[in-house]
Motif scaffolding. Structure first.
Motif, PDB file in Angstrom:
ATOM      1  N   PHE A   1       0.256  -1.165  -0.125  1.00 59.21           N
ATOM      2  CA  PHE A   1       0.010   0.078   0.074  1.00 59.21           C
ATOM      3  C   PHE A   1       0.822   1.200   0.092  1.00 59.21           C
ATOM      4  O   PHE A   1       1.954   1.064   0.938  1.00 59.21           O
ATOM      5  N   LEU A   2       0.533   1.852  -0.733  1.00 62.07           N
ATOM      6  CA  LEU A   2       1.446   3.226  -0.824  1.00 62.07           C
ATOM      7  C   LEU A   2       0.855   4.332   0.230  1.00 62.07           C
ATOM      8  O   LEU A   2       0.055   5.099   0.135  1.00 62.07           O
ATOM      9  N   LEU A   3       2.693   5.044   0.646  1.00 60.13           N
ATOM     10  CA  LEU A   3       1.623   6.374   1.057  1.00 60.13           C
ATOM     11  C   LEU A   3       2.725   7.843   1.095  1.00 60.13           C
ATOM     12  O   LEU A   3       3.456   7.026  -0.439  1.00 60.13           O
ATOM     13  N   ASP A   4       2.183   8.601   1.145  1.00 55.40           N
ATOM     14  CA  ASP A   4       3.206   9.610   0.553  1.00 55.40           C
ATOM     15  C   ASP A   4       4.058   9.932   0.918  1.00 55.40           C
ATOM     16  O   ASP A   4       4.822  11.280   0.436  1.00 55.40           O
ATOM     17  N   SER A   5       4.885  10.194   2.457  1.00 55.93           N
ATOM     18  CA  SER A   5       6.200  10.675   2.351  1.00 55.93           C
ATOM     19  C   SER A   5       6.456   9.329   3.631  1.00 55.93           C
ATOM     20  O   SER A   5       5.832   8.516   4.197  1.00 55.93           O
ATOM     21  N   TRP A   6       7.987   9.340   3.799  1.00 57.21           N
ATOM     22  CA  TRP A   6       8.154   9.197   4.346  1.00 57.21           C
ATOM     23  C   TRP A   6       7.796   9.305   6.616  1.00 57.21           C
ATOM     24  O   TRP A   6       8.227   8.633   7.211  1.00 57.21           O
ATOM     25  N   GLU A   7       7.562  10.481   6.737  1.00 53.09           N
ATOM     26  CA  GLU A   7       6.845  10.830   7.876  1.00 53.09           C
ATOM     27  C   GLU A   7       5.442   9.805   8.121  1.00 53.09           C
ATOM     28  O   GLU A   7       5.102   9.082   8.392  1.00 53.09           O
ATOM     29  N   LYS A   8       4.868   9.370   6.576  1.00 49.59           N
ATOM     30  CA  LYS A   8       3.999   8.795   6.575  1.00 49.59           C
ATOM     31  C   LYS A   8       3.909   7.089   7.150  1.00 49.59           C
ATOM     32  O   LYS A   8       3.314   6.761   7.899  1.00 49.59           O
ATOM     33  N   VAL A   9       5.239   6.963   6.287  1.00 46.04           N
ATOM     34  CA  VAL A   9       5.969   5.909   7.670  1.00 46.04           C
ATOM     35  C   VAL A   9       5.672   5.428   8.621  1.00 46.04           C
ATOM     36  O   VAL A   9       5.373   4.594   8.957  1.00 46.04           O
ATOM     37  N   LEU A  10       6.723   6.350   9.132  1.00 44.01           N
ATOM     38  CA  LEU A  10       6.841   6.871  10.804  1.00 44.01           C
ATOM     39  C   LEU A  10       5.376   6.646  11.125  1.00 44.01           C
ATOM     40  O   LEU A  10       5.261   5.352  12.567  1.00 44.01           O
ATOM     41  N   ARG A  11       4.551   7.491  11.249  1.00 47.22           N
ATOM     42  CA  ARG A  11       2.902   7.605  11.156  1.00 47.22           C
ATOM     43  C   ARG A  11       2.728   6.176  11.306  1.00 47.22           C
ATOM     44  O   ARG A  11       1.758   5.765  11.891  1.00 47.22           O
ATOM     45  N   ALA A  12       2.462   4.683   9.966  1.00 46.84           N
ATOM     46  CA  ALA A  12       2.655   4.070  10.595  1.00 46.84           C
ATOM     47  C   ALA A  12       3.010   2.863  11.231  1.00 46.84           C
ATOM     48  O   ALA A  12       1.603   2.231  11.683  1.00 46.84           O
ATOM     49  N   ALA A  13       4.021   3.258  10.776  1.00 55.05           N
ATOM     50  CA  ALA A  13       4.463   1.637  12.190  1.00 55.05           C
ATOM     51  C   ALA A  13       4.229   2.614  13.934  1.00 55.05           C
ATOM     52  O   ALA A  13       3.926   1.415  14.937  1.00 55.05           O
ATOM     53  N   ASP A  14       4.083   3.322  14.297  1.00 59.21           N
ATOM     54  CA  ASP A  14       3.350   4.130  15.126  1.00 59.21           C
ATOM     55  C   ASP A  14       1.925   3.587  15.526  1.00 59.21           C
ATOM     56  O   ASP A  14       1.374   2.949  16.502  1.00 59.21           O
ATOM     57  N   ILE A  15       1.260   3.810  14.278  1.00 56.28           N
ATOM     58  CA  ILE A  15      -0.152   2.775  14.259  1.00 56.28           C
ATOM     59  C   ILE A  15       0.240   1.573  14.903  1.00 56.28           C
ATOM     60  O   ILE A  15      -1.036   0.569  15.215  1.00 56.28           O
ATOM     61  N   MET A  16       0.936   0.702  13.643  1.00 53.36           N
ATOM     62  CA  MET A  16       1.210  -0.573  13.804  1.00 53.36           C
ATOM     63  C   MET A  16       1.466  -1.073  15.471  1.00 53.36           C
ATOM     64  O   MET A  16       0.682  -2.132  16.010  1.00 53.36           O
ATOM     65  N   SER A  17       2.382  -0.333  16.226  1.00 55.52           N
ATOM     66  CA  SER A  17       2.331  -0.244  18.111  1.00 55.52           C
ATOM     67  C   SER A  17       1.840  -0.051  18.240  1.00 55.52           C
ATOM     68  O   SER A  17       0.930  -1.322  19.444  1.00 55.52           O
ATOM     69  N   MET A  18       1.287   1.121  18.445  1.00 48.53           N
ATOM     70  CA  MET A  18      -0.308   1.370  18.632  1.00 48.53           C
ATOM     71  C   MET A  18      -1.152  -0.353  19.012  1.00 48.53           C
ATOM     72  O   MET A  18      -1.926  -0.211  20.207  1.00 48.53           O
ATOM     73  N   ASN A  19      -1.534  -0.695  18.044  1.00 44.27           N
ATOM     74  CA  ASN A  19      -2.435  -1.823  17.986  1.00 44.27           C
ATOM     75  C   ASN A  19      -2.086  -3.565  17.684  1.00 44.27           C
ATOM     76  O   ASN A  19      -2.564  -4.235  17.152  1.00 44.27           O
ATOM     77  N   ARG A  20      -0.473  -3.241  17.965  1.00 48.58           N
ATOM     78  CA  ARG A  20       0.203  -4.498  18.695  1.00 48.58           C
ATOM     79  C   ARG A  20       0.244  -5.528  17.182  1.00 48.58           C
ATOM     80  O   ARG A  20       0.154  -6.199  17.808  1.00 48.58           O
ATOM     81  N   VAL A  21       0.242  -4.767  15.795  1.00 52.65           N
ATOM     82  CA  VAL A  21       0.360  -5.166  14.919  1.00 52.65           C
ATOM     83  C   VAL A  21       2.240  -6.046  14.861  1.00 52.65           C
ATOM     84  O   VAL A  21       2.815  -4.974  15.552  1.00 52.65           O
ATOM     85  N   SER A  22       1.597  -6.649  13.950  1.00 53.92           N
ATOM     86  CA  SER A  22       3.532  -7.712  14.229  1.00 53.92           C
ATOM     87  C   SER A  22       3.924  -6.928  13.026  1.00 53.92           C
ATOM     88  O   SER A  22       3.575  -7.294  12.022  1.00 53.92           O
ATOM     89  N   ILE A  23       4.958  -6.227  13.344  1.00 56.33           N
ATOM     90  CA  ILE A  23       6.187  -5.872  12.036  1.00 56.33           C
ATOM     91  C   ILE A  23       7.106  -6.227  12.330  1.00 56.33           C
ATOM     92  O   ILE A  23       7.526  -7.211  12.945  1.00 56.33           O
ATOM     93  N   ASP A  24       7.242  -6.856  10.872  1.00 59.00           N
ATOM     94  CA  ASP A  24       8.500  -7.803  10.522  1.00 59.00           C
ATOM     95  C   ASP A  24       9.517  -6.968  10.167  1.00 59.00           C
ATOM     96  O   ASP A  24      10.667  -7.432  10.480  1.00 59.00           O
ATOM     97  N   ILE A  25       9.530  -6.421   9.385  1.00 62.03           N
ATOM     98  CA  ILE A  25      10.842  -5.378   9.127  1.00 62.03           C
ATOM     99  C   ILE A  25      10.370  -3.935   9.232  1.00 62.03           C
ATOM    100  O   ILE A  25       9.406  -3.756   8.295  1.00 62.03           O
TER     101      ILE A  25
END
Ligand SMILES: [Ca+2]
Ligand SMILES: [Ca+2]
Ligand SMILES: [Ca+2]
Ligand SMILES: [Ca+2]
Ligand SMILES: [Fe+3]
Ligand SMILES: [Fe+3]
Ligand SMILES: [Fe+3]
Ligand SMILES: [Fe+3]
Lengths: 309, 309, 309, 309
Positions: C219-243
């Motif tokens: 899925f496409l995001l529009d900035s590296w800052e949105k990538v950070l935001r995505a990682a934060d949201i994953m952590s908040m929701n206990r999504v398992s991050i691969d890398i």
């Protein structure tokens, strides 16, 4: 102690022309959190990431502008000492009883040489930043409601007597001069940017014949991308943008100036270097003031020196 | 006065295994500016945006690690007072004469309970940040040479006696506790993050049986995009990355940990909130230490608790 | 005509283990918009900025994975022509009637040499991106609900017969090879990244003995800052991050890999260069595949080659 | 085939008033790479990330402006076909022999209804983007020399006959209409934004009585932070900024307009959505053209409609 005396700008009381419209603006467009209303009809806000009960207080009035700016000091002993220091320096002070502002302790009020009413206080109730003090997340939903700055950060005030004013802030209140702009004579002050912390400025002043005027109050964002987001939200809500997104030469911050519904200018900015009192101040000469204020355009717009509330 | 006492971490002396290789690394990969070499063979660096003559000093040695960390205090009177305060508190201090470090005044040296050598000093020559003090630009070419952090920012140190150590820093040296991690017992300290300023941390400590160990020294970048650029430069130069880009739960900073050619861990980070001494400390419980340290992965990597120099 | 033939990946049908949990995840964590449910119990989503009715379709099943991937072609004439071309090339095709997928026209279905089911279609109802076609704003509230990518962008598929597969996509379907990874022999394909557009990849394949496997959908995001935001949201929701957050050497994109509640890997990424069919393909040698996949770590994690659905 | 016909804007020949000053500007401020000079005295540049030999060609002349714009087509067969199609449509074409522009094949030249000279060509020597085609890094030192855009991206041209012009580009050259601005009558075209790819625009036109005028040529950056960096570099080099950093409503791109030393306007921008030929065009009504062009200010500056070269 490493941090003592005056800690930070803590509250600002603004006059607005239509309270309902202003409350909607500060809540849903700027994205502050409403925290209370008092018997006098004032409405209290804090930025989502602030912990103290309030930082922006709106009061309905016939003309826009700033009533007063409050600085939080380290503790009650500091408050007493600074009151004595002010009086010893020849500044008349007044005590405002605890509770006159919601959730705020006793305040020491005085008028500075530029004609603005300042206050010192040691206590404001910690209501938290919407996060627990145990295992918090880095941000919360409120940080994306409206522009949603982290905090009320500083003000730029217009008034006379900048030299005298600087002396009061540096000799009595523990601020240090970070940057200054000189007039054509290469000596007199057109503007001063002063800090009681490591922020590039906690207050700024521009020389102006009329005392007690507000140029802008400023709110901190955490990235240049959030500055773009703020500009977009302003456009979506038909907020009148004065200038920006752009960068200041002074402090290096990137910024937008815009106007609230009453015509009070506010800023949403990010960045800027950090300063320490051992850092030599930076000086801007009169011929480069344009670049100092608006680094990209390198010239002032007409409004910068004339439109204040 | 608003900023007094200890102002900031000012210098760190590191042991490196191969001086030439390390100088090349700190200059061209990390992007510090070499400012001098002394008779003892030490090489001095500053970050481009720092104004004082040096902040990172490399000394060739047989094993990597940290010799000492120096904090700049407000002025000479403060230095004398803090020396007295330390002695009164029972800490033995030693005077290192001015000039022993290049362009640095007299230092007061002492060992903290975690076994690290600390120094206080009031004077280091202002060599500027590559910009004039009149009408400067916001950045210069040096800010794009290598990773090019703005400043040496803080250290994370490993050693014993965290409770005693915290007491020394808060009761004598004017630091305040910003965040802490508790052990399984919910009481003992696994880690403390302390500040003498508004930075979320000027120093941090993790409980460790062996005294005097370095976990990392840290350098400030000004955006998450610069963190990505730093990671790219590390990859281009085959720098061993420990972890990152990622975010810390503690302090909210976004970060990379990596290793210098001698195995000293360093961090390039940005962001993090600002703190004041009236802010209640944040506590991380032992079961959430993973999220506290590495917010995205929510678990420590094995190296975090074991690899130190 | 400048853009003809196959235009873009348009839909993907995923198998999930628990539909309710998955719907909640795709809606509120990933931040897609639910657009419908069909009689077969499938749930349809689109990314907020997509205009066609659906792009991600969830089907409850006993094991995770991908049922099929659909590509939108320019028009019905193109669909007919490509069906003929496929058959002429020796690929068996099947027609799926319009309406079998909600708001989607007739589809031409076939199996590619890697064992995945592909479809071509010319029609899917334009439901808009939440904005009018007259005087739109650049973004809307939905773009901040959950991770909220702009679009379903591409897939990485695992299966056998990469050479044969590449031939089909380039000789019949009009894709061009953008990047490839070679095996130790310097000749055989470990991976191919192919495009039917100017995107660095519309599809990618990795050689794998078992056919028809899904490595990730992206899925496409529009900035590296949105990538950070995505990682934060994953952590908040206990999504398992691969890398991640990290960068790919291949395509230059910055990225996170994580797992949906069923174990399907998904990617949220931004960036990557744009490609044209006259651009010579980029080759990664086997010894540098680590840097090609994870540019910062320069080595594959164990999961990259083994965990698929 | 998925990408056919006209692929992209490939070169633009600009008239400049002082060649030496302009070369210095395009090389060190804009940060293009000089790739050659020809017998006619023209100087050739490419953006660092472009692979073809040249994209910007400077020619010294008495007045600024654009001589011609060349589009690269897929291959020689396409070139022949498009020449025939143009002639069949009634457009006179001319052949320019290979080598007339350095490292460039035969060109088909014609004049479009707005009075601009356009060219099609199939061949330009691949000189690489400063990276090997095997195991490249994501960026190189050249990407930080000056503003350093990734590529020459598009032009905005002013001239008459927008309806007729749009017909030529869509019916013969395979472009599709992405956005348009209508005049007060709600029917006539004030502006068209057209694409031969997935870019939001490969060319744009504004209605203007005088034919053949250049409003701006545009260069792609890869982030909003790079847009800020570009504005800073402009200020450091006293480049005259027309407007920005800001956002366009049309295409959503974030942008700066500025002037080269001859008064040719150029743009450095990032972002903007991706388009496909099945996407319905977006329309801006005359009363909202301000927001369409400058999304934050929501009004045109005087220069937008009047200053062209
Ligand atoms: Ca009212
Ligand atoms: Ca050596
Ligand atoms: Ca269920
Ligand atoms: Ca000349
Ligand atoms: Fe300000
Ligand atoms: Fe750290
Ligand atoms: Fe991918
Ligand atoms: Fe443009």
């Amino acid at each position: 102690m490493a941090t003592t005396g005056v800690m930070r700008p803590g509250h600002i009381q603004l006059r607005v022309l239509d309270l309902d419209e202003s409350v909607a603006f500060y809540k849903d467009v700027l994205g502050l959190v409403e925290t209370g209303r008092d018997a006098a009809g004032r409405v209290y806000f804090k930025a989502w990431d602030e912990r103290d009960h309030n930082s922006v207080i709106l009061r309905q009035a016939d003309r826009a502008g700033v009533d007063l700016i409050g600085f939080k000091v380290k503790d009650k002993a500091t408050l007493e000492q600074l009151d004595k220091d002010l009086q010893a320096y020849g500044v008349a002070t007044e005590r405002i009883p605890a509770g006159e502002l919601l959730e705020t302790g006793e305040r020491v009020r005085f008028t500075i040489p530029t004609g603005h009413v300042m206050e010192l206080y040691a206590e404001k109730t910690d209501v938290g930043n919407g996060q627990p003090y145990t295992n918090p997340d880095p941000w919360i939903a409120a940080s994306e409601h409206g522009i949603a700055p982290h905090r009320f950060d500083h003000c730029l005030l217009y008034g006379p007597n900048l030299e005298e004013n600087l002396k009061l802030f540096t000799e009595v209140l523990g601020f240090h001069l970070v940057e200054r702009v000189l007039l054509e004579d290469g000596k007199s002050l057109l503007a001063t940017f002063i800090s009681c912390s490591h922020k590039a400025h906690d207050l700024a002043f521009v020389a102006h014949p009329e005392p007690g005027k507000l140029h802008h109050l400023s709110f901190l964002l955490d990235s240049w991308e959030k500055v773009l987001r703020a500009a977009d939200i302003m456009s979506m809500n038909r907020v009148s943008i004065d200038i920006g997104p752009t960068r200041h030469g002074i402090t290096r911050g990137s910024t937008i100036y815009a106007f609230d519904p009453s015509g009070n200018r506010f800023e949403t900015f990010c960045g800027g270097y950090e300063t320490y009192p051992d850092h030599a101040p930076i000086t801007w000469t009169f011929d480069e003031v344009g670049a100092g204020i608006f680094y990209h355009d390198r010239k002032l717009n007409e409004r910068f020196l004339t439109v204040v509330t």
